[in-house]
Design an enzyme around this catalytic site. Structure first.
Site, mmCIF file in Angstrom:
data_model
loop_
_atom_site.group_PDB
_atom_site.id
_atom_site.type_symbol
_atom_site.label_atom_id
_atom_site.label_comp_id
_atom_site.label_asym_id
_atom_site.label_seq_id
_atom_site.Cartn_x
_atom_site.Cartn_y
_atom_site.Cartn_z
ATOM 1 N N HIS A 168 0.836 -1.202 0.000
ATOM 2 C CA HIS A 168 0.000 0.000 0.000
ATOM 3 C C HIS A 168 0.872 1.253 0.000
ATOM 4 C CE1 HIS A 168 0.613 0.948 4.365
ATOM 5 N NE2 HIS A 168 0.749 -0.365 4.463
ATOM 6 N N ASP A 178 6.644 1.752 6.527
ATOM 7 C CA ASP A 178 5.270 1.244 6.410
ATOM 8 C C ASP A 178 4.496 2.052 5.375
ATOM 9 O OD1 ASP A 178 2.943 -0.141 6.868
ATOM 10 O OD2 ASP A 178 2.484 0.847 8.763
ATOM 11 N N HIS A 209 4.772 4.567 11.907
ATOM 12 C CA HIS A 209 3.732 5.422 12.486
ATOM 13 C C HIS A 209 4.279 6.431 13.492
ATOM 14 C CE1 HIS A 209 0.053 2.665 11.447
ATOM 15 N NE2 HIS A 209 0.974 2.643 10.489
ATOM 16 N N GLU A 254 -5.029 0.734 2.847
ATOM 17 C CA GLU A 254 -4.679 -0.210 3.902
ATOM 18 C C GLU A 254 -4.724 0.440 5.280
ATOM 19 O OE1 GLU A 254 -2.305 -2.819 6.559
ATOM 20 O OE2 GLU A 254 -2.035 -0.685 6.114
ATOM 21 N N GLU A 255 -4.300 1.706 5.347
ATOM 22 C CA GLU A 255 -4.296 2.405 6.631
ATOM 23 C C GLU A 255 -5.665 2.990 6.978
ATOM 24 O OE1 GLU A 255 -1.928 2.024 8.505
ATOM 25 O OE2 GLU A 255 -0.006 2.019 7.463
ATOM 26 N N ASP A 282 -0.619 4.258 0.681
ATOM 27 C CA ASP A 282 -1.180 5.221 1.632
ATOM 28 C C ASP A 282 -0.432 5.142 2.959
ATOM 29 O OD1 ASP A 282 -2.462 2.629 1.989
ATOM 30 O OD2 ASP A 282 -3.829 3.624 3.392
ATOM 31 N N GLU A 305 5.057 -5.686 4.025
ATOM 32 C CA GLU A 305 4.901 -4.999 5.307
ATOM 33 C C GLU A 305 6.172 -5.147 6.157
ATOM 34 O OE1 GLU A 305 2.653 -3.127 6.613
ATOM 35 O OE2 GLU A 305 0.786 -3.460 5.508
#
Length: 390
Positions: free
Chosen positions: A75, A108, A361, A143-144, A77, A172
């Protein structure tokens, strides 16, 4: 003279400069589309919609024909950057300082996408575009977020187009401390529930004219908190239930509220299914004595069962590639949260392997450029092994 970044580092830097915070595309898919089309991939871009969630852009790219059909998935995003002034380097600048690449999504998982794209492009070039099978990319922008208009619908679309996948790696971040620590070969399931207790609103000085839902909610949550679901097994760690919110919405100190609500999430192993776990939780709450208010238990629609991948050819080829490039044999893990692998497993065997996840994150999310190059080398070695063994 300053040395130019490697293909993996260069692509990762360029992707980080795309502000693709869910659900914004931010230029990330357009960048991948241009790079892949230039190498001979057939690229499809599609927007999936839902009445209750934002539109999401996605990308499917493929080259070659026939079996085996291998896919990389990921992903573009990212989660919001938070306080951008707190970053040592702007979160969407893709700055490289002392061999470290900074930016939201570095691990990520734009770094993982850059590494497998660099590996795939090199693999395609080495075969002059004539692959011994099919190589594809499944890239989502959801995905997020709610995960409704992304991988689920992208897989349905690919199936409708006649694509049948034999195996997949999701890029991931799977490594806790160092590249080569772990391959995810499965994931625990996820179940979100909401407990709502409804009483009678009234004045705090006249409790006999009201029913306070808060004590009942606390009793119900206490039963959930005291519940030991299992002790785990040789494949998975124990299931755990966590209360995540308690909401009453009462701004007055002299009013007994009408309603109190709480949400919880369970990460569960293969001892349970979604159905059996729902039944267990409902029975647990039904057995709580002494309640005076009405209550309900509802479950979110995005629940998913656990899964475990048993494809030895896929796992062995990746494990051997990791060991050859890092010197360590990776653990086969099922820990951590959920990912889009929970959807892909319905279509083909899937494992996950990517970067070290310590800064995902976080403020100053970052990755060592050496790790990006090493990850690209692992993916490249895997492609040679996987397709030669087919």
């Amino acid at each position: 003279m300053t040395q130019s970044p490697s293909p993996a580092v260069s692509l990762a830097r360029d992707l980080l400069r795309c502000p693709s915070v869910t659900p914004a595309e931010g230029g990330a898919l357009a960048l991948l589309e241009a790079r892949l089309e230039a190498a001979g991939f057939t690229v499809s871009r599609m927007v999936f919609r839902d009445d209750n969630t934002p539109d999401v852009e996605n990308l499917f790219a493929t080259i070659g024909s026939g079996a085996p059909h291998f896919a990389f998935a990921g992903h573009t995003d990212v989660v919001p950057a938070g306080d951008q002034d707190a970053w040592a380097h702007p979160p969407f600048s893709g700055e490289i300082v002392d061999g470290v690449l900074y930016g939201r999504g570095a691990v990520d998982m734009k770094g993982g996408i850059a590494a497998f794209a660099a590996a795939a492009l090199d693999f395609v070039a080495a075969h002059d575009g004539k692959l011994p099978g099919t190589l594809s990319f499944l890239i989502t922008g959801d995905e997020e977020g709610p995960a409704i208009n992304g991988t689920v619908k992208l897989l349905d679309w690919a199936k409708a187009q006649g694509h049948v996948f034999d195996a997949c790696i999701v890029g991931e971040p799977t490594n806790p401390d160092a590249l080569g620590d772990a391959i995810k070969v499965g994931r625990r399931g996820s179940l979100t529930g909401t407990v709502t207790v409804t009483g009678v609103q009234g004045h705090v000085a006249y409790p006999h004219l009201a029913k306070n839902p808060v004590p009942d909610l606390l009793a119900l949550l206490g039963a959930l908190q005291a519940l030991t679901l299992d002790e785990g097994n040789e494949r998975f760690q124990p299931s755990n239930l966590e209360i995540t919110t308690i909401d009453i919405g009462n701004t007055a100190t002299n009013v007994i509220p009408r309603q109190a609500q709480a949400r919880f999430n369970v990460r569960f192993n293969d001892i349970w299914s979604v159905a059996s776990l729902r039944a267990k939780l409902r029975q647990t709450l039904s057995d709580v004595p002494g309640l005076s208010c009405d209550w309900s238990l509802d479950f979110a629609p995005d629940s998913s069962d656990s899964f475990l991948t048993h494809d030895a050819a896929l796992i062995d080829a990746l494990s051997e590639a990791v060991e050859a490039e890092t010197g360590r044999r990776p653990e086969l893990s099922t820990g951590g949260g959920t990912s889009d692998a929970r959807f892909i497993k319905n279509y083909c065997p899937v494992v996950e392997f990517g970067l070290v996840g310590q800064t995902m994150h976080k403020i100053d999310e970052r990755v060592a450029t050496a790790d990006l190059d090493r990850l690209a080398a692992i993916y490249r070695r895997f492609l040679d092994s996987y397709f030669s063994a087919a």
